[in-house]
Every structure is written in structure tokens, then in C-alpha cells.
Design an enzyme around this catalytic site. Structure first.
Site, PDB file in Angstrom:
ATOM      1  N   ASP A   1      16.940  57.045 -37.196  1.00 37.78           N
ATOM      2  CA  ASP A   1      17.752  56.989 -38.410  1.00 37.78           C
ATOM      3  C   ASP A   1      18.121  55.533 -38.659  1.00 37.78           C
ATOM      4  O   ASP A   1      18.902  54.949 -37.914  1.00 37.78           O
ATOM      5  CB  ASP A   1      19.010  57.844 -38.204  1.00 37.78           C
ATOM      6  CG  ASP A   1      19.961  57.742 -39.382  1.00 37.78           C
ATOM      7  OD1 ASP A   1      19.627  57.045 -40.369  1.00 37.78           O
ATOM      8  OD2 ASP A   1      21.039  58.357 -39.319  1.00 37.78           O
TER       9      ASP A   1
ATOM     10  N   GLU B   1       9.812  25.236 -32.528  1.00 37.17           N
ATOM     11  CA  GLU B   1      10.428  24.578 -31.356  1.00 37.17           C
ATOM     12  C   GLU B   1      11.907  24.912 -31.353  1.00 37.17           C
ATOM     13  O   GLU B   1      12.667  24.380 -32.160  1.00 37.17           O
ATOM     14  CB  GLU B   1      10.280  23.057 -31.461  1.00 37.17           C
ATOM     15  CG  GLU B   1       8.864  22.581 -31.596  1.00 37.17           C
ATOM     16  CD  GLU B   1       8.762  21.069 -31.824  1.00 37.17           C
ATOM     17  OE1 GLU B   1       7.692  20.529 -31.570  1.00 37.17           O
ATOM     18  OE2 GLU B   1       9.748  20.446 -32.282  1.00 37.17           O
TER      19      GLU B   1
ATOM     20  N   GLU C   1      15.614  24.892 -30.022  1.00 36.94           N
ATOM     21  CA  GLU C   1      16.577  24.208 -29.157  1.00 36.94           C
ATOM     22  C   GLU C   1      17.749  25.152 -28.902  1.00 36.94           C
ATOM     23  O   GLU C   1      18.020  26.051 -29.711  1.00 36.94           O
ATOM     24  CB  GLU C   1      17.070  22.925 -29.837  1.00 36.94           C
ATOM     25  CG  GLU C   1      15.957  21.914 -30.028  1.00 36.94           C
ATOM     26  CD  GLU C   1      16.349  20.717 -30.876  1.00 36.94           C
ATOM     27  OE1 GLU C   1      15.785  19.644 -30.654  1.00 36.94           O
ATOM     28  OE2 GLU C   1      17.199  20.851 -31.779  1.00 36.94           O
TER      29      GLU C   1
ATOM     30  N   GLU D   1      17.575  18.164 -24.079  1.00 38.14           N
ATOM     31  CA  GLU D   1      17.665  17.554 -25.403  1.00 38.14           C
ATOM     32  C   GLU D   1      18.760  16.490 -25.403  1.00 38.14           C
ATOM     33  O   GLU D   1      19.411  16.249 -24.384  1.00 38.14           O
ATOM     34  CB  GLU D   1      17.909  18.630 -26.478  1.00 38.14           C
ATOM     35  CG  GLU D   1      16.690  18.927 -27.338  1.00 38.14           C
ATOM     36  CD  GLU D   1      16.156  17.717 -28.105  1.00 38.14           C
ATOM     37  OE1 GLU D   1      16.901  16.742 -28.281  1.00 38.14           O
ATOM     38  OE2 GLU D   1      14.978  17.759 -28.518  1.00 38.14           O
TER      39      GLU D   1
ATOM     40  N   GLU E   1      15.326  22.122 -24.765  1.00 39.79           N
ATOM     41  CA  GLU E   1      14.235  22.578 -25.639  1.00 39.79           C
ATOM     42  C   GLU E   1      13.059  22.964 -24.754  1.00 39.79           C
ATOM     43  O   GLU E   1      12.735  22.259 -23.791  1.00 39.79           O
ATOM     44  CB  GLU E   1      13.830  21.453 -26.603  1.00 39.79           C
ATOM     45  CG  GLU E   1      12.658  21.833 -27.500  1.00 39.79           C
ATOM     46  CD  GLU E   1      12.348  20.779 -28.562  1.00 39.79           C
ATOM     47  OE1 GLU E   1      13.278  20.125 -29.069  1.00 39.79           O
ATOM     48  OE2 GLU E   1      11.150  20.619 -28.859  1.00 39.79           O
TER      49      GLU E   1
ATOM     50  N   HIS F   1      12.565  23.403 -35.470  1.00 39.06           N
ATOM     51  CA  HIS F   1      11.518  22.719 -36.232  1.00 39.06           C
ATOM     52  C   HIS F   1      10.252  23.553 -36.116  1.00 39.06           C
ATOM     53  O   HIS F   1       9.955  24.060 -35.035  1.00 39.06           O
ATOM     54  CB  HIS F   1      11.230  21.338 -35.651  1.00 39.06           C
ATOM     55  CG  HIS F   1      12.445  20.490 -35.484  1.00 39.06           C
ATOM     56  ND1 HIS F   1      12.498  19.373 -34.716  1.00 39.06           N
ATOM     57  CD2 HIS F   1      13.688  20.621 -36.013  1.00 39.06           C
ATOM     58  CE1 HIS F   1      13.695  18.834 -34.767  1.00 39.06           C
ATOM     59  NE2 HIS F   1      14.448  19.577 -35.538  1.00 39.06           N
TER      60      HIS F   1
ATOM     61  N   ARG G   1      13.114  11.095 -38.863  1.00 34.84           N
ATOM     62  CA  ARG G   1      13.736  12.364 -38.475  1.00 34.84           C
ATOM     63  C   ARG G   1      14.773  12.853 -39.470  1.00 34.84           C
ATOM     64  O   ARG G   1      15.294  13.954 -39.359  1.00 34.84           O
ATOM     65  CB  ARG G   1      14.353  12.244 -37.084  1.00 34.84           C
ATOM     66  CG  ARG G   1      13.308  12.241 -36.033  1.00 34.84           C
ATOM     67  CD  ARG G   1      13.819  11.922 -34.666  1.00 34.84           C
ATOM     68  NE  ARG G   1      12.672  11.702 -33.780  1.00 34.84           N
ATOM     69  CZ  ARG G   1      12.078  12.668 -33.104  1.00 34.84           C
ATOM     70  NH1 ARG G   1      12.509  13.890 -33.150  1.00 34.84           N
ATOM     71  NH2 ARG G   1      11.036  12.407 -32.345  1.00 34.84           N
TER      72      ARG G   1
ATOM     73  N   GLU H   1       5.421  19.392 -40.153  1.00 34.06           N
ATOM     74  CA  GLU H   1       6.592  19.884 -39.403  1.00 34.06           C
ATOM     75  C   GLU H   1       7.789  20.042 -40.340  1.00 34.06           C
ATOM     76  O   GLU H   1       8.305  19.062 -40.878  1.00 34.06           O
ATOM     77  CB  GLU H   1       6.949  18.891 -38.279  1.00 34.06           C
ATOM     78  CG  GLU H   1       8.192  19.289 -37.502  1.00 34.06           C
ATOM     79  CD  GLU H   1       8.696  18.198 -36.544  1.00 34.06           C
ATOM     80  OE1 GLU H   1       8.127  17.094 -36.514  1.00 34.06           O
ATOM     81  OE2 GLU H   1       9.686  18.469 -35.854  1.00 34.06           O
TER      82      GLU H   1
ATOM     83  N   ARG I   1      11.589  20.601 -40.714  1.00 36.77           N
ATOM     84  CA  ARG I   1      12.646  20.326 -39.742  1.00 36.77           C
ATOM     85  C   ARG I   1      13.972  21.003 -40.026  1.00 36.77           C
ATOM     86  O   ARG I   1      14.908  20.875 -39.259  1.00 36.77           O
ATOM     87  CB  ARG I   1      12.863  18.813 -39.632  1.00 36.77           C
ATOM     88  CG  ARG I   1      11.694  18.110 -38.980  1.00 36.77           C
ATOM     89  CD  ARG I   1      11.910  16.608 -38.935  1.00 36.77           C
ATOM     90  NE  ARG I   1      13.078  16.208 -38.174  1.00 36.77           N
ATOM     91  CZ  ARG I   1      13.124  16.055 -36.855  1.00 36.77           C
ATOM     92  NH1 ARG I   1      12.046  16.277 -36.129  1.00 36.77           N
ATOM     93  NH2 ARG I   1      14.233  15.678 -36.260  1.00 36.77           N
TER      94      ARG I   1
END
Ligand code: GLU
Ligand code: MG
Length: 443
Positions: free
Chosen positions: A48, A126, A128, A183, A190, A239, A312, A332, A334
Site C-alpha cells: 500500500d 562523488e 562527500e 576532504e 570523500e 559533484h 571551482r 562535471e 558541481r
């Protein structure tokens, strides 16, 4: 007898967790004894869904779970006496058609659209996360496990050993781990695993989260994927590296040897699509109130709607090309964070990128300078916009973006907006400690 049933017997598994996620990405599971597995494979397992977040109106409460046999994994942290395995399931309606409230079915739909265009979509997320100490039986607080003093245990070795155990468990769950590291922030880690087709990658991201949590718990600490647990230090991102592959010959379609960034026209159009839809996308890839505490200048998380080679602070980064890496050319993204539902995130990201391709959106120039130092005027002059500053404004953008909404499908879009609006409103009316400190005495 099904091969998996035989496998379950030889693995001495006693219970099977039939797993799926709700619209928030929270794992749900129905546990069956191994003796019921053959029947579950043949006919599915009825449940359900009306009490699952975002699933059903009362009249649609009957649905069934259909195990995806390729996802069979023994859960390595369960004891010999209570050995459990998991199977990730697709959710079906009584007539056997996919239930459109199932996030996995939204991603399957996005992938089949991509297949029609002749592409496979690969993702390498990736994730973290932070490891925090437990506070006895008291309420949880974000105290990094590798800060001395809170309660004693030797920080550095402990972190290494916990991570080693997590990596081992992930490998046993069939994920190939590429790298793991501490990290930037205290207590932050990570662990990267191999990219895969988007559906497998989303299954892996979900598996990753509960595996990390289970191993951390066995060590007496807890793991969190909350995007910004501590003010003033880096938050946790997810990312995601993405590429499109030619279904005919397996070639990476983002690569072009003649371009200065080694990117193809298709890659540029895909990037343009994701930048164009970035504001609405953020409501799906950074979906919590807390996500927007991470997306602020100065913490290696993106804020500006731009792309770059190295930067970055950009929303999209193109990992630097080195000879021989043609096939690993990738884009990538981010701004996703690990609080997202990876099925919905990848579906929305794919729709946004494909929209750029189908509408042939114009090439966007990269911005390779560090945007954190730009003034508002500089940004305006360069035509660089910023991501929404709150979940509320991200939802405003989502509400008017037909492309991202259609990635979710009508059913999920309706429930998602409703649930997320409620979350935002609940937060919006709170009176925080910051306000008390700032205003109570002075006003
Ligand atoms: N933790 C940063 C973020 O919130 C990213 C750090 C990195 O570049 O790996 O996205
Ligand atoms: Mg990182």
C-alpha cells in the site's frame, strides 16, 4: 528455479530487503523471507503506497514492487545468523505499467528518451560526507569525529580505519572504488566509485549512502550527507561527472580533438542546456533548505551560473584534458549535493542537457577567473547570473520550467512541489538563534 533464488541459498541469505525510494530519495524497504523470493520474482510484491511521501492518492494505493534482479547484493554488515540481501525494485501499477510516482521510473523514462536520440548517459557522482561523534544517548550534534576533546578516541587512525571498512563494504556491494580521501573540512570525507550508466549510478549513490551510514554506526560514530552541517567550513557536495556515449560504436560524444577544451559541439550544447535550466534544476539537485547554506561563496561550492576548465566556483567544470583521455571527456556538474534523490537529479540533469542539444542553444563562453572576487557590477557586465539563494526561489524557478518539470513527470512534479513548498514554509516561519542574537536586545 530462478538463478537468484539459487544464489540466495548458497549465500545463506535469510531475508531480502525489497528497496525503492520515495520522492525525497529516502530508502524504503519491504522485507520478505527468502522462501517468498521466487513468488516475488514471478508476481511482484503488493504494498500500500498511500503512506509513502509523494506516492499515491488514496484511490491509487495498490501497487506492487518488481525486483530488478541485476541489483541483488548481500548486505555485508549483516550477521551470519540474520544474513540479508537487497534487491532494488521498480514500482508497477496493478495493470503492470510503471507507476509514474516512482523516481526510478522517471529516470528510466529520461534514459529511454536519450536512447531514442542514440545516446547513453553516464554519470559519476562523488559524494562527500561528514563523520560525527555520537553524544551518548543525548541528541545528535555535528561534532567532527576527528576533533579531540569531546570524548576520547584517537582521531587519525580511527578515520583511516572507518574509511577502509567503508571501502571494503562498498566493494562487497559490487561498487568499484577509485579513490578515498579526507576532504577539506574537519571530519569530512570523500570516497569515489566508478562511473556507470545513469540508472546504475543512481542505484549506487543510494547504496553508497546507507552503506556509509551502516559502517559508521558499527564504529559508534554517525555519517551525515547533510549539505552544510557546520557554518563557516566546507559543506558536502555530490559533484557529478557526465558524458554522452554513441550507442552505435561506444565513442565518447563529448570529445573533439580540434577544440581548445577538447569538447564537441554536442558537449557545448549539453552545457548550454544545463546552464539555461540551472535555476530550476537546483530545486531538484540541491533540494533542501540546508542545500542553500552550502551554495555560498568561499567554500569550493558553486554560486555562479557559468562553466570553466579549472575554476571551482563555476557551476560546470571541465576536468583538464591529457593525451589519451579522449574517451573519458566529461562535464562535471558541481552544484548537486547528496541530499538529493539521485534518480530525480539525473533525470532532470539529462533533460536539461538534452534540451540544449535539441534546441541547439548557443555556445556559452567559459569564465576561467575566480568569480568569488567579482563585484555585482562585474557579474552584470559579463551577464553571469547566480544560483537561487534559497529553496523558496529555486522552487519558483522550477514551477515555471517545463523542461525540468517534464523530467519529473506530472505526478512527481505535483507532489514534489507540494512537499518542498511545505518544507520551505515550515523553515521560513521559524525564529532562529541568529535573529535572537541580532535583534532581541537592539530592536
Ligand atoms: N566540498 C566542496 C563542495 O561543497 C567541494 C570540494 C571539492 O572540490 O572536492 O562542493
Ligand atoms: Mg571533493
Amino acid at each position: 528455479m530462478n538463478e537468484i533464488v539459487r544464489q540466495v541459498q548458497s549465500d545463506h541469505v535469510q531475508f531480502i530487503d525489497l528497496q525503492f525510494t520515495d520522492i525525497n530519495g529516502t530508502i524504503k524497504s519491504v522485507t520478505i523471507p527468502t522462501a517468498r523470493l521466487q513468488e516475488a520474482i514471478d508476481r511482484g510484491v503488493w504494498f500500500d503506497g498511500s503512506s509513502i511521501q509523494g506516492f499515491a492518492r488514496i484511490q491509487e494505493s495498490d501497487m506492487f514492487l518488481m525486483p530488478d534482479l541485476a541489483t541483488y547484493r548481500v548486505l555485508p554488515w549483516t550477521s551470519d545468523e540474520r544474513r540479508r540481501a537487497r534487491l532494488i525494485c521498480d514500482i508497477k501499477r496493478p495493470d503492470g505499467t510503471p507507476f509514474e510516482g516512482d523516481p526510478r521510473s522517471a529516470l528510466r523514462r529520461a534514459i529511454s528518451r536519450c536512447t531514442t536520440l542514440g545516446y547513453a548517459y553516464n554519470c559519476g557522482p562523488e559524494l562527500e560526507f561528514f563523520l560525527f561523534k555520537k553524544n551518548g544517548d543525548g541528541p545528535l550534534a555535528p561534532v567532527p569525529h576527528d576533533v579531540g576533546g569531546y570524548f576520547d578516541f584517537s582521531p587519525k587512525d580511527e578515520a583511516q580505519s572507518i574509511r577502509a571498512d567503508i571501502v571494503r563494504a562498498l566493494e562487497q556491494m559490487g561498487m568499484s572504488v577509485e579513490a578515498s580521501h579526507h576532504e577539506v573540512a574537519t571530519g569530512q570525507h570523500e570516497i569515489d566509485f566508478e562511473y556507470a550508466d545513469a540508472l546504475t549510478a543512481a542505484d549506487n549513490a543510494v547504496t553508497f549512502k546507507y552503506t556509509v551510514k551502516a559502517i559508521a554506526a558499527a564504529w559508534g560514530v554517525y555519517a551525515t550527507f547533510m549539505p552544510k552541517p557546520i557554518f563557516g567550513i566546507n559543506g558536502s557536495g555530490m559533484h557529478t561527472h557526465q558524458s554522452l556515449i554513441d550507442l552505435k560504436n561506444g565513442q565518447n560524444l563529448f570529445f573533439d580533438t580540434d577544440d581548445p577544451y577538447k569538447l564537441s559541439a554536442l558537449a557545448y550544447a549539453f552545457i548550454a542546456g544545463q546552464l539555461y535550466h540551472a535555476k530550476a534544476l537546483s530545486a531538484v539537485v540541491a533540494p533542501t533548505v540546508n542545500s542553500y547554506k552550502r551554495l555560498t561563496p568561499g567554500y569550493e561550492a558553486p554560486v555562479y551560473i557559468s562553466w570553466a576548465q579549472v575554476n571551482r566556483s563555476a557551476l560546470i567544470r571541465i576536468p583538464r584534458y591529457s593525451p589519451g583521455r579522449d574517451q573519458s571527456t566529461r562535464v562535471e556538474l558541481r552544484f548537486p549535493d547528496p541530499s538529493c534523490n539521485p534518480y530525480l537529479a539525473f533525470a532532470a540533469m539529462l533533460y536539461a542537457g538534452l534540451d540544449g542539444i535539441e534546441k541547439e542553444l548557443p555556445h556559452v563562453e567559459p569564465v576561467n577567473e575566480d568569480l568569488y572576487h567579482f563585484t555585482t557590477e562585474d557579474l552584470k557586465l559579463r551577464g553571469i547570473e547566480t544560483l537561487p539563494g534559497t529553496l523558496g526561489s529555486a522552487l519558483d524557478a522550477l514551477e515555471v520550467d517545463d523542461v525540468v518539470l517534464s523530467a519529473l513527470g506530472d505526478h512527481i512534479a505535483e507532489w514534489y512541489l507540494r512537499a518542498k513548498r511545505a518544507e520551505w514554509d515550515e523553515y521560513r516561519i521559524q525564529v532562529s538563534q541568529w535573529e535572537i542574537d541580532r535583534y532581541l536586545e537592539t530592536l
